[in-house]
Design a protein around this motif. Structure first.
Motif, PDB file in Angstrom:
ATOM      1  N   MET A 136       0.823  -1.209   0.000  1.00 45.92           N
ATOM      2  CA  MET A 136       0.000   0.000   0.000  1.00 45.92           C
ATOM      3  C   MET A 136       0.856   1.258   0.000  1.00 45.92           C
ATOM      4  O   MET A 136       0.490   2.270  -0.626  1.00 45.92           O
ATOM      5  CB  MET A 136      -0.922   0.006   1.228  1.00 45.92           C
ATOM      6  N   ILE A 137       2.010   1.211   0.678  1.00 42.91           N
ATOM      7  CA  ILE A 137       2.920   2.362   0.685  1.00 42.91           C
ATOM      8  C   ILE A 137       3.391   2.671  -0.733  1.00 42.91           C
ATOM      9  O   ILE A 137       3.582   3.834  -1.116  1.00 42.91           O
ATOM     10  CB  ILE A 137       4.123   2.083   1.611  1.00 42.91           C
ATOM     11  N   ILE A 138       3.560   1.627  -1.537  1.00 40.46           N
ATOM     12  CA  ILE A 138       4.002   1.806  -2.918  1.00 40.46           C
ATOM     13  C   ILE A 138       2.833   2.132  -3.836  1.00 40.46           C
ATOM     14  O   ILE A 138       2.915   3.031  -4.684  1.00 40.46           O
ATOM     15  CB  ILE A 138       4.733   0.537  -3.409  1.00 40.46           C
ATOM     16  N   CYS A 139       1.713   1.412  -3.680  1.00 36.81           N
ATOM     17  CA  CYS A 139       0.595   1.512  -4.626  1.00 36.81           C
ATOM     18  C   CYS A 139      -0.148   2.841  -4.554  1.00 36.81           C
ATOM     19  O   CYS A 139      -0.438   3.453  -5.593  1.00 36.81           O
ATOM     20  CB  CYS A 139      -0.408   0.378  -4.375  1.00 36.81           C
ATOM     21  N   ILE A 140      -0.474   3.290  -3.344  1.00 37.94           N
ATOM     22  CA  ILE A 140      -1.361   4.446  -3.202  1.00 37.94           C
ATOM     23  C   ILE A 140      -0.755   5.723  -3.789  1.00 37.94           C
ATOM     24  O   ILE A 140      -1.392   6.379  -4.623  1.00 37.94           O
ATOM     25  CB  ILE A 140      -1.757   4.630  -1.721  1.00 37.94           C
ATOM     26  N   PRO A 141       0.468   6.117  -3.414  1.00 40.71           N
ATOM     27  CA  PRO A 141       0.990   7.369  -4.004  1.00 40.71           C
ATOM     28  C   PRO A 141       1.243   7.267  -5.499  1.00 40.71           C
ATOM     29  O   PRO A 141       0.969   8.218  -6.242  1.00 40.71           O
ATOM     30  CB  PRO A 141       2.298   7.612  -3.231  1.00 40.71           C
ATOM     31  N   THR A 142       1.777   6.128  -5.968  1.00 41.09           N
ATOM     32  CA  THR A 142       2.067   6.008  -7.400  1.00 41.09           C
ATOM     33  C   THR A 142       0.786   6.004  -8.229  1.00 41.09           C
ATOM     34  O   THR A 142       0.739   6.590  -9.321  1.00 41.09           O
ATOM     35  CB  THR A 142       2.863   4.728  -7.689  1.00 41.09           C
ATOM     36  N   SER A 143      -0.273   5.367  -7.715  1.00 33.55           N
ATOM     37  CA  SER A 143      -1.524   5.298  -8.474  1.00 33.55           C
ATOM     38  C   SER A 143      -2.228   6.648  -8.521  1.00 33.55           C
ATOM     39  O   SER A 143      -2.700   7.078  -9.582  1.00 33.55           O
ATOM     40  CB  SER A 143      -2.450   4.234  -7.862  1.00 33.55           C
ATOM     41  N   ILE A 144      -2.297   7.337  -7.377  1.00 37.62           N
ATOM     42  CA  ILE A 144      -3.006   8.619  -7.321  1.00 37.62           C
ATOM     43  C   ILE A 144      -2.225   9.708  -8.045  1.00 37.62           C
ATOM     44  O   ILE A 144      -2.737  10.350  -8.978  1.00 37.62           O
ATOM     45  CB  ILE A 144      -3.272   9.017  -5.857  1.00 37.62           C
ATOM     46  N   VAL A 145      -0.980   9.911  -7.634  1.00 34.58           N
ATOM     47  CA  VAL A 145      -0.178  10.994  -8.225  1.00 34.58           C
ATOM     48  C   VAL A 145       0.124  10.694  -9.694  1.00 34.58           C
ATOM     49  O   VAL A 145       0.045  11.578 -10.560  1.00 34.58           O
ATOM     50  CB  VAL A 145       1.125  11.193  -7.434  1.00 34.58           C
TER      51      VAL A 145
END
Length: 297
Positions: free
Chosen positions: A97-106
């Motif tokens: 989740m630390i990797i997925c959430i910022p990369t997916s949103i931003v």
């Protein structure tokens, strides 16, 4: 004569209805076969996860467990690696989740901003730059794998989340392409009216384009999230410490060197499927709308 004409007309109607019905039967039959091919592996995963260790390792496959056993799920949520007190699956999920959430949103927002520029703003060499962007999609990732590792290792980013997060923040060429096609369906008159009201390009993007692009943005977010969530090779290359392992790598802990308890492996696979399935269930309406309306003008 009139009766014969009516009979011929009725025959044509019946023939058309028969052809339409036959066509629908063929389509539903083909869709059922495709659905069966997709659901069969998921069924095997789910059923095997509830089997005992002996039955799961038996070469003769059974379509229903002889005895329901939850030891696979118990092992998944209790196994820890090294001195970590948190179970490996939970730790792997947090890291993912630390990797997925910022990369997916931003990454999705940055891609949308680039797509807005390519679709609605006139500037020099726009088509050349967009063609160059599309060309990068044709380059296999394996070609840039070793140079990327050398670069990230030389700046001390290996065994951290940075090589997996920072590149993703700049978006992706595929997302730019699809969002650009979607933005073409938004009338240019809306931009002209906004410019008359005093909005600049960035204000138009935030106040006009983004609110109208919610389905497409959610669709691209889901695709980006699932792709990052299921990534295995990149985390395997850059992450060496067990505490940094993502969920997909953490599941590899359940494979033994000489003998593997397939019930535990399948239970881990079933657990890893839940987040993406839940996310898709909540976002399927926007996902379908975003894919269906892309490129329609």
């Amino acid at each position: 004569m009139l009766t014969k004409t009516v009979e011929d007309y009725n025959k044509k109607i019946k023939r058309a209805i028969f052809k339409r019905t036959l066509s629908k039967i063929g389509i539903y039959f083909a869709l059922s076969l495709v659905a069966l091919c997709i659901l069969a592996p998921l069924y095997v995963v789910l059923i095997t996860s509830f089997k005992t260790k002996a039955e799961a390792m038996d070469p003769s496959f059974t379509f229903w467990p002889k005895e329901f056993d939850l030891h696979g799920y118990i092992e998944v949520f209790t196994y820890t690696s090294g001195g970590d007190e948190i179970p490996s699956v939970i730790r792997g999920f947090i890291n993912t989740m630390i990797i997925c959430i910022p990369t997916s949103i931003v990454g999705t927002l940055v891609s949308a901003l680039a797509a807005f520029a390519f679709s609605k703003i006139k500037f020099k060499s726009k088509n050349v730059l967009f063609t160059t962007l599309l060309v990068t999609m044709m380059i296999p990732g394996t070609i840039s794998m070793i140079p990327s590792y050398i670069i990230f290792d030389s700046i001390g980013w290996t065994d951290s989340f940075l090589p997996l997060i920072i590149p993703g923040l700049f978006g992706s060429a595929s997302c730019v392409f699809f969002m650009r096609q979607f933005f073409f369906s938004i009338p240019n008159e809306l931009m002209e009216c906004s410019q008359i009201d005093g909005l600049g390009n960035f204000g138009i993007f935030l106040r006009v384009i983004l609110p109208l692009s919610v389905p497409a943005l959610i669709a691209q977010f889901l695709l980006s999230f699932v792709g990052t969530y299921n990534a295995y090779l990149s985390p395997l290359i850059y992450l060496q410490s067990p505490d940094n392992y993502t969920l997909q790598i953490a599941l590899n802990f359940f494979r033994g060197t000489y003998q593997t308890d397939w019930a535990v492996v399948m239970a881990g696979a079933a657990v890893s499927l839940l987040p993406t399935m839940i996310l898709f269930l909540f976002g399927q309406k926007y996902f379908i709308d975003g894919i269906a309306t892309t490129g329609i003008k």
